[in-house]
Design an enzyme around this catalytic site. Structure first.
Site, PDB file in Angstrom:
ATOM      1  N   GLY A 274       0.643  -1.037   0.214  1.00  0.00           N
ATOM      2  CA  GLY A 274       0.046   0.152  -0.170  1.00  0.00           C
ATOM      3  C   GLY A 274       0.963   1.194   0.116  1.00  0.00           C
ATOM      4  N   ARG A 310      -0.610   9.738  11.417  1.00  0.00           N
ATOM      5  CA  ARG A 310       0.720   9.106  11.778  1.00  0.00           C
ATOM      6  C   ARG A 310       1.761   9.858  12.762  1.00  0.00           C
ATOM      7  NH1 ARG A 310       4.203   7.816   8.536  1.00  0.00           N
ATOM      8  NH2 ARG A 310       4.589   5.672   9.249  1.00  0.00           N
ATOM      9  N   CYS A 341      -8.342  18.747  20.640  1.00  0.00           N
ATOM     10  CA  CYS A 341      -8.081  19.005  21.905  1.00  0.00           C
ATOM     11  C   CYS A 341      -7.357  17.836  22.626  1.00  0.00           C
ATOM     12  CB  CYS A 341      -9.410  19.189  22.769  1.00  0.00           C
ATOM     13  SG  CYS A 341     -10.309  20.585  22.276  1.00  0.00           S
ATOM     14  N   GLU A 342      -6.208  17.505  21.963  1.00  0.00           N
ATOM     15  CA  GLU A 342      -5.310  16.398  22.363  1.00  0.00           C
ATOM     16  C   GLU A 342      -3.818  17.274  22.047  1.00  0.00           C
ATOM     17  OE1 GLU A 342      -5.246  13.187  23.239  1.00  0.00           O
ATOM     18  OE2 GLU A 342      -7.382  13.210  23.371  1.00  0.00           O
TER      19      GLU A 342
END
Ligand SMILES: *Cc1c(COP(=O)(O)O)cnc(C)c1O
Length: 421
Positions: A274, A310, A341-342
């Site tokens: 892929g 990623r 919000c991370e």
């Protein structure tokens, strides 16, 4: 060195943005086709060689149609991916169904499409027979355990949930034979994003030897060996591309030494790559929304990890080009962030870039596989559009951006009025 080039100029991308607002993913058809042809040609010594594009990397039927034109099949691992292959016109033994922990309905669909079924466990044989009936061709997925070492993406083979042990394989093929199945293949996937050709040659040797052992012991004939995916791409500019010619040459040597010498030829070589096929030829295009200067310098984009996970998931490096500022000194360290919000919603940490301004167009490289595909809706984030830069320079939208209506589509707000609390 992997040169981080772009298939468009600043002027061209500005024109595209006029029609399709950022953020979006854009794929380079010409580069994808040329790469697909080169990949195929590298294995032309093996009659019957086939690459089954791993649909999960970039599940877009327009890209799949392009790759099908280049004689690629589809590697599917879910119901939706099987349907996507079918809708793209890919059916029968052009589909490899390499799933795990598989629900019955997916085996039924795979059988309906006459896909090649790759079983992840010995017990799946009886499960397949019960729910979908047995096909004439069966493939098992081998897990070599301690024979191979993995990496951060795929983990160590012994810890991995995939595949059968060596002993289970013998039992599996023997049971198949007893049930009248007479066409066989074997599969393994032990690497992810591997750039060392020797790694795949070593895997080939293990698999070919196993084929020789099983063939002799059970007097069965293998039609194909599927090395699956995992061929890496140089995300970092100082990494080198994998030496595909050396990989193919090495596999050919092992093939001649083990397969041909034992009278087991011809065996078709299959792959399910892929990342290698589309990864370098897709770009996430975004704009700087805010510049923030606190304990660190932050460049906030209009894209987030919902568009490319990623870096947050694996700490993966993705190269960044600031359009029109390529030649300026890269001497300001930024955390390049999204709006989730991370706090791990960062495309890059302490990345040296030219001094940024709001409105700058940011291109994130190598987003053509496991990019848009991993998108999600956490925090109400919407997945972006996918565009295709065609060989004639035209741009077509191959997937529209999600809207808030898409986000709300599974909720019934009308029911709220009558919902007593
Ligand atoms: C993910 C996957 C692939 C493709 O992996 P790439 O790293 O994109 O080449 C192929 N086969 C199976 C079974 C997979 O799970």
């Amino acid at each position: 060195m992997a040169e981080k080039l772009l298939p468009f100029t600043k002027k061209q991308i500005e024109k595209i943005i006029e029609q399709y607002p950022t953020p979006f993913h854009i794929y380079d058809e010409k580069a994808i086709r040329e790469n697909a042809q080169a990949f195929k040609n590298a294995f032309s010594w093996n009659k019957g060689f086939k690459e089954f594009f791993a649909v999960k990397a970039t599940p877009n039927p327009y890209l799949m149609k392009i790759l099908h034109k280049e004689c690629f099949g589809a590697d599917c691992s879910s119901l939706a991916e099987l349907i996507m292959a079918q809708k793209t016109g890919i059916t029968g033994e052009e589909i490899m169904f390499s799933s795990n922990d598989t629900p019955a309905a997916e085996f039924v669909k795979a059988r309906e499409l006459n896909a090649i079924i790759n079983l992840d466990d010995f017990t799946h044989l009886a499960y397949l027979e019960e729910h979908a009936g047995l096909p004439e061709l069966i493939c098992f997925r081998y897990n070599p355990g301690p024979l191979k070492k993995g990496n951060i993406i795929i983990g160590h083979p012994e810890e991995a949930k995939y595949g059968l042990t060596r002993e289970q394989l013998f039992e599996g093929y023997e049971t198949c034979k007893a049930k009248g199945i007479n066409r066989f293949g074997i599969h393994t996937m032990v690497a992810s994003n591997e750039l060392d050709a020797a790694y795949f040659v070593e895997t080939a040797e293990i698999l070919f030897q196993l084929v020789a052992d099983i063939s002799r012991k059970l007097t069965i004939r293998f039609e194909f060996v599927n090395f699956s995916g995992g061929v890496g791409i140089p995300y970092q500019p100082d990494q080198k591309r994998i030496d595909l010619a050396a990989m193919s040459r090495g596999i050919k040597e092992k093939y001649e030494k083990i397969i041909a010498a034992h009278g087991l030829a011809p065996i078709k070589i299959f792959t399910e790559c892929g990342r290698y096929i589309t990864g370098p030829y897709g770009y996430l295009v975004s704009r700087v929304l805010h510049i923030k200067d606190t304990y660190k310098k932050f460049a906030g984009l209009d894209a987030s990890m919902a568009n490319l996970m990623r870096p947050a998931l694996y700490g993966a490096y993705h190269h960044i080009t600031v359009m029109g500022k390529e030649k300026l000194p890269h001497n300001v360290a930024y955390d390049v962030t999204g709006s989730l919000c991370e706090n791990n919603d960062k495309f890059a940490i302490d990345r040296l870039l030219p001094k940024l301004d709001t409105g700058d167009i940011i291109v994130i490289h190598d987003a053509g596989a496991h990019g848009h595909a991993m998108g999600f809706n956490y925090n109400g984030k919407l997945r972006s559009a996918e565009l295709l830069l065609r060989e004639n320079g035209n741009v077509v939208q191959i997937r529209r951006a999600e809207t808030v209506d898409d986000y709300f589509a599974t909720l019934d707000f009308n029911g709220l009025a009558g919902f007593k609390v």
